[in-house]
Design an enzyme around this catalytic site. Structure first.
Site, PDB file in Angstrom:
ATOM      1  CG  HIS A  60      67.555  41.275  30.996  1.00  0.00           C
ATOM      2  ND1 HIS A  60      68.284  40.436  30.058  1.00  0.00           N
ATOM      3  CD2 HIS A  60      68.616  41.258  32.012  1.00  0.00           C
ATOM      4  CE1 HIS A  60      69.543  40.431  30.217  1.00  0.00           C
ATOM      5  NE2 HIS A  60      69.853  40.867  31.504  1.00  0.00           N
ATOM      6  CG  HIS A  65      71.615  44.551  37.298  1.00  0.00           C
ATOM      7  ND1 HIS A  65      72.938  44.243  37.648  1.00  0.00           N
ATOM      8  CD2 HIS A  65      70.535  43.813  37.985  1.00  0.00           C
ATOM      9  CE1 HIS A  65      72.693  42.708  38.330  1.00  0.00           C
ATOM     10  NE2 HIS A  65      71.170  42.707  38.443  1.00  0.00           N
ATOM     11  CG  HIS A  72      66.023  42.685  39.570  1.00  0.00           C
ATOM     12  ND1 HIS A  72      66.001  41.785  38.520  1.00  0.00           N
ATOM     13  CD2 HIS A  72      67.486  42.532  39.863  1.00  0.00           C
ATOM     14  CE1 HIS A  72      67.332  41.345  38.269  1.00  0.00           C
ATOM     15  NE2 HIS A  72      68.104  41.784  39.366  1.00  0.00           N
ATOM     16  CD  GLU A 131      66.089  39.398  41.234  1.00  0.00           C
ATOM     17  OE1 GLU A 131      67.181  39.436  41.092  1.00  0.00           O
ATOM     18  OE2 GLU A 131      65.198  39.166  40.071  1.00  0.00           O
ATOM     19  CG  HIS A 142      70.925  42.683  42.282  1.00  0.00           C
ATOM     20  ND1 HIS A 142      70.267  41.804  41.530  1.00  0.00           N
ATOM     21  CD2 HIS A 142      70.356  42.572  43.727  1.00  0.00           C
ATOM     22  CE1 HIS A 142      69.413  41.209  42.294  1.00  0.00           C
ATOM     23  NE2 HIS A 142      69.489  41.633  43.696  1.00  0.00           N
ATOM     24  CB  THR A 144      68.224  36.596  40.052  1.00  0.00           C
ATOM     25  OG1 THR A 144      68.398  37.785  39.448  1.00  0.00           O
ATOM     26  CG2 THR A 144      68.794  36.562  41.608  1.00  0.00           C
ATOM     27  CB  THR A 145      68.751  36.749  34.869  1.00  0.00           C
ATOM     28  OG1 THR A 145      70.027  37.006  34.264  1.00  0.00           O
ATOM     29  CG2 THR A 145      68.344  37.902  35.677  1.00  0.00           C
TER      30      THR A 145
HETATM   31  C1  LIG Z   1      76.906  36.307  32.510  1.00  0.00           C
HETATM   32  C2  LIG Z   1      76.198  36.975  33.346  1.00  0.00           C
HETATM   33  C3  LIG Z   1      74.871  37.156  32.776  1.00  0.00           C
HETATM   34  C4  LIG Z   1      73.906  38.093  33.644  1.00  0.00           C
HETATM   35  C5  LIG Z   1      72.452  38.352  32.953  1.00  0.00           C
HETATM   36  N1  LIG Z   1      74.283  38.470  34.634  1.00  0.00           N
HETATM   37  C6  LIG Z   1      73.314  39.285  35.481  1.00  0.00           C
HETATM   38  C7  LIG Z   1      72.232  38.208  36.375  1.00  0.00           C
HETATM   39  C8  LIG Z   1      71.880  38.723  37.505  1.00  0.00           C
HETATM   40  C9  LIG Z   1      70.960  39.666  37.586  1.00  0.00           C
HETATM   41  N2  LIG Z   1      70.839  39.990  38.971  1.00  0.00           N
HETATM   42  C10 LIG Z   1      71.447  38.929  39.643  1.00  0.00           C
HETATM   43  N3  LIG Z   1      72.005  38.063  38.574  1.00  0.00           N
HETATM   44  C11 LIG Z   1      75.368  38.349  35.127  1.00  0.00           C
HETATM   45  C12 LIG Z   1      75.809  38.893  36.727  1.00  0.00           C
HETATM   46  C13 LIG Z   1      76.306  37.572  34.405  1.00  0.00           C
HETATM   47 ZN   LIG Z   2      69.958  41.717  39.632  1.00  0.00          ZN
END
Ligand SMILES: Cc1cc(C)[n+](CCc2c[nH]cn2)c(C)c1
Ligand SMILES: [Zn+2]
Length: 259
Positions: free
Chosen positions: A66, A94, A96, A106, A119, A201-202
């Site tokens: 993703h 990573h 978006h 986002e 991010h 945010t996911t």
């Molecule tokens: C356990 C965990 C799972 C995920 C998809 N993420 C990424 C989620 C995310 C992406 N952009 C903001 N938060 C994190 C930081 C931790």
């Molecule tokens: Zn992110």
């Protein structure tokens, strides 16, 4: 459970089914209403936000289905600003992005969407023993949000954009033998930012993130943005529009460090 994603069938509007916290009190991203943000000189002004990153000697890239993620192995520390006395350690970064330049970030600023958002994810190493331990704690994570806008190429991002072609499919990983200094991914002005308490945010959407969103965007070239849009997600579709739209602010205040 159908895997979550960003399509109509498994996108942000469906996440609440498997992750009820999607409708929680401190969800992210949000629309930053600049006139409503409160200037906070005492907390934020006194101890400036500070990054102390060690350049990576090799770059570990992962297409996690993703997003495109760079796993950090060196010691990188974020302190100050809204983080009080705690030291937050850089774990990964990573992005978006959209299918076109008019969307992809986002967070939005007075409704404006940028082409992408980078991010940098950190975890509270002063209070917790690992990223996994911190990820569900209310003060567990701190994420730097950097808006990306089309313009000149970002040299430090080249190691990622030049290798997207080799990371096309979900699950692909590679290690590139080159250095990368995460500091050089930040905007030149890191004093002016908005900050608020939010979430991942996911999915799993844990409400564990102190968000720090810089006001100044960084430029990536058209080619660098196109490289992101040519990645393929876990459903075999082009990885594009992998952003969650803004969630309700509810009872929160956004603070800012600039007038
Ligand atoms: C356990 C965990 C799972 C995920 C998809 N993420 C990424 C989620 C995310 C992406 N952009 C903001 N938060 C994190 C930081 C931790
Ligand atoms: Zn992110």
């Amino acid at each position: 459970m159908a895997h979550w994603g960003y399509m109509t069938t498994n996108g942000p509007s469906t996440w609440g089914k498997d992750f009820p916290i999607a409708n929680g009190e401190r969800q992210s991203p949000i629309d930053i209403v600049t006139t409503a943000a409160e200037y906070d000189s005492d907390v934020l002004g006194s101890n400036a936000l500070s990054t102390n990153y060690t350049p990576e000697s090799e770059v570990k890239l992962v297409n996690n289905g993703h997003s495109i993620m760079c796993q950090i192995t060196k010691k990188g520390v974020l302190t100050g600003g809204p983080l009080g006395k705690d030291e937050y350690r850089l774990e990964q970064f990573h992005l978006h992005w959209g299918a076109e330049d008019n969307r992809g970030s986002e967070h939005t600023v007075d409704g404006k969407m940028y082409a992408s958002e980078l991010h940098l994810v950190h975890w509270n190493a002063s209070k917790y023993s690992s990223f996994a331990d911190a990820v569900q704690k209310p003060d567990g994570l701190a994420v730097l949000g950097i808006f990306i806008t089309p313009g000149v190429a970002c040299n430090q991002f080249k190691v990622i954009s030049d290798n997207c072609g080799k990371l096309k499919t979900s699950g692909a990983e590679m290690t590139v033998d080159t250095t990368l200094d995460p500091t050089l991914l930040l905007p030149s002005n890191t004093s002016d930012y908005w900050t608020y308490l939010g979430s991942l945010t996911t999915p799993p959407l844990f409400e564990s993130v102190t968000w720090i969103v810089f006001k100044e965007p960084v430029e990536y070239s058209k080619e660098q943005l196109l490289a992101l849009r040519n990645l393929v997600d876990s459903d075999g579709n082009h990885m594009q529009d992998n952003y969650r739209p803004p969630a309700a602010l509810k009872q929160r205040k956004v603070k800012k460090t600039f007038t």
